[in-house]
Design a protein around this motif. Sequence first.
Motif, PDB file in Angstrom:
ATOM      1  N   GLU A 251       0.248  -1.392  -0.054  1.00 17.58           N
ATOM      2  CA  GLU A 251       0.604  -0.240   0.278  1.00 17.58           C
ATOM      3  C   GLU A 251       0.836   0.981   0.487  1.00 17.58           C
ATOM      4  OE1 GLU A 251      -2.865   2.200  -0.180  1.00 17.58           O
ATOM      5  OE2 GLU A 251      -3.206  -0.005  -0.656  1.00 17.58           O
ATOM      6  N   ARG A 252       2.210   1.060   0.365  1.00 15.64           N
ATOM      7  CA  ARG A 252       3.169   2.430   0.420  1.00 15.64           C
ATOM      8  C   ARG A 252       3.457   2.609  -0.438  1.00 15.64           C
ATOM      9  NH1 ARG A 252       3.592   0.854   6.465  1.00 15.64           N
ATOM     10  NH2 ARG A 252       5.493  -0.428   5.748  1.00 15.64           N
ATOM     11  N   GLU A 253       4.167   1.383  -1.406  1.00 11.96           N
ATOM     12  CA  GLU A 253       4.177   1.607  -2.260  1.00 11.96           C
ATOM     13  C   GLU A 253       3.364   1.934  -3.474  1.00 11.96           C
ATOM     14  OE1 GLU A 253       7.312   1.585  -5.359  1.00 11.96           O
ATOM     15  OE2 GLU A 253       7.594   1.293  -3.476  1.00 11.96           O
ATOM     16  N   ARG A 254       2.194   1.429  -3.343  1.00 13.43           N
ATOM     17  CA  ARG A 254       1.585   2.336  -4.262  1.00 13.43           C
ATOM     18  C   ARG A 254       0.943   3.847  -4.128  1.00 13.43           C
ATOM     19  NH1 ARG A 254      -1.210  -3.093  -3.187  1.00 13.43           N
ATOM     20  NH2 ARG A 254      -2.500  -2.078  -1.692  1.00 13.43           N
ATOM     21  N   GLU A 255       1.352   3.794  -2.894  1.00 19.72           N
ATOM     22  CA  GLU A 255       0.770   5.326  -2.475  1.00 19.72           C
ATOM     23  C   GLU A 255       1.921   5.797  -3.301  1.00 19.72           C
ATOM     24  OE1 GLU A 255      -0.754   8.391  -1.924  1.00 19.72           O
ATOM     25  OE2 GLU A 255      -1.612   6.918  -1.378  1.00 19.72           O
ATOM     26  N   ARG A 256       3.501   6.035  -2.534  1.00 20.51           N
ATOM     27  CA  ARG A 256       4.434   6.210  -3.653  1.00 20.51           C
ATOM     28  C   ARG A 256       4.874   6.593  -4.786  1.00 20.51           C
ATOM     29  NH1 ARG A 256       7.151   3.324   0.944  1.00 20.51           N
ATOM     30  NH2 ARG A 256       7.556   1.893  -0.316  1.00 20.51           N
ATOM     31  N   GLU A 257       3.992   5.555  -5.593  1.00 19.24           N
ATOM     32  CA  GLU A 257       3.865   5.318  -7.092  1.00 19.24           C
ATOM     33  C   GLU A 257       2.439   6.470  -7.230  1.00 19.24           C
ATOM     34  OE1 GLU A 257       3.905   5.047 -10.517  1.00 19.24           O
ATOM     35  OE2 GLU A 257       5.553   4.359  -9.238  1.00 19.24           O
ATOM     36  N   ARG A 258       1.374   6.320  -7.120  1.00 19.16           N
ATOM     37  CA  ARG A 258       0.502   8.126  -6.960  1.00 19.16           C
ATOM     38  C   ARG A 258       1.352   8.878  -6.985  1.00 19.16           C
ATOM     39  NH1 ARG A 258      -2.872   3.661  -4.101  1.00 19.16           N
ATOM     40  NH2 ARG A 258      -2.156   4.284  -2.439  1.00 19.16           N
ATOM     41  N   GLU A 259       1.764   9.243  -5.920  1.00 17.81           N
ATOM     42  CA  GLU A 259       3.091  10.479  -5.322  1.00 17.81           C
ATOM     43  C   GLU A 259       3.651  10.608  -7.175  1.00 17.81           C
ATOM     44  OE1 GLU A 259       3.627  14.491  -4.436  1.00 17.81           O
ATOM     45  OE2 GLU A 259       2.373  12.295  -3.750  1.00 17.81           O
ATOM     46  N   ARG A 260       4.913   9.989  -7.177  1.00 17.43           N
ATOM     47  CA  ARG A 260       5.476  10.085  -8.367  1.00 17.43           C
ATOM     48  C   ARG A 260       4.723  10.242  -9.956  1.00 17.43           C
ATOM     49  NH1 ARG A 260       8.302   5.341  -6.235  1.00 17.43           N
ATOM     50  NH2 ARG A 260       7.178   4.056  -7.289  1.00 17.43           N
ATOM     51  N   GLU A 261       2.923   9.532  -9.490  1.00 12.38           N
ATOM     52  CA  GLU A 261       2.902   9.935 -10.568  1.00 12.38           C
ATOM     53  C   GLU A 261       1.999  11.426 -10.342  1.00 12.38           C
ATOM     54  OE1 GLU A 261       0.362   9.816 -14.244  1.00 12.38           O
ATOM     55  OE2 GLU A 261       1.830   8.016 -13.754  1.00 12.38           O
ATOM     56  N   ARG A 262       1.459  12.008  -9.629  1.00 15.39           N
ATOM     57  CA  ARG A 262       0.959  13.355  -9.567  1.00 15.39           C
ATOM     58  C   ARG A 262       2.217  14.586  -9.329  1.00 15.39           C
ATOM     59  NH1 ARG A 262      -1.882  11.135  -5.070  1.00 15.39           N
ATOM     60  NH2 ARG A 262      -0.345  11.390  -3.266  1.00 15.39           N
TER      61      ARG A 262
END
Length: 117
Positions: A18-29
């Motif tokens: 979940e943290r990795e998915r959040e980091r990926e979403r942040e990178r995408e943003r």
Amino acid sequence: MKNLKTKEVTWMEERERERERERERERERERERERERGERERERERERERERERDRDRERIRKREREREREREREREREREKERVREREGDREREREKERERGRGREGEGEGEGERE
């Protein structure tokens, strides 16, 4: 106990995913913000270029107007010169006419005296 350990590991793994998915979403943003910044900068550059083009157009118009004004001034000067020439020619013609009158007066001075009185 082993089952509990497995659940805990699974839960920790899930949290990590979940943290990795959040980091990926942040990178995408962040990539999206960067893309938008780039687009805004390109739009500002296009606007600056349009403004420079408008400035060049205005300068060309001013230059053309100045040239037209100079041409009008040259034309006015040519007209003034023609008028001066006409006046000089008129002056010369009047002078010649006076000379002719004086010449006639000398020829018949006696007659002229009587006519003047």
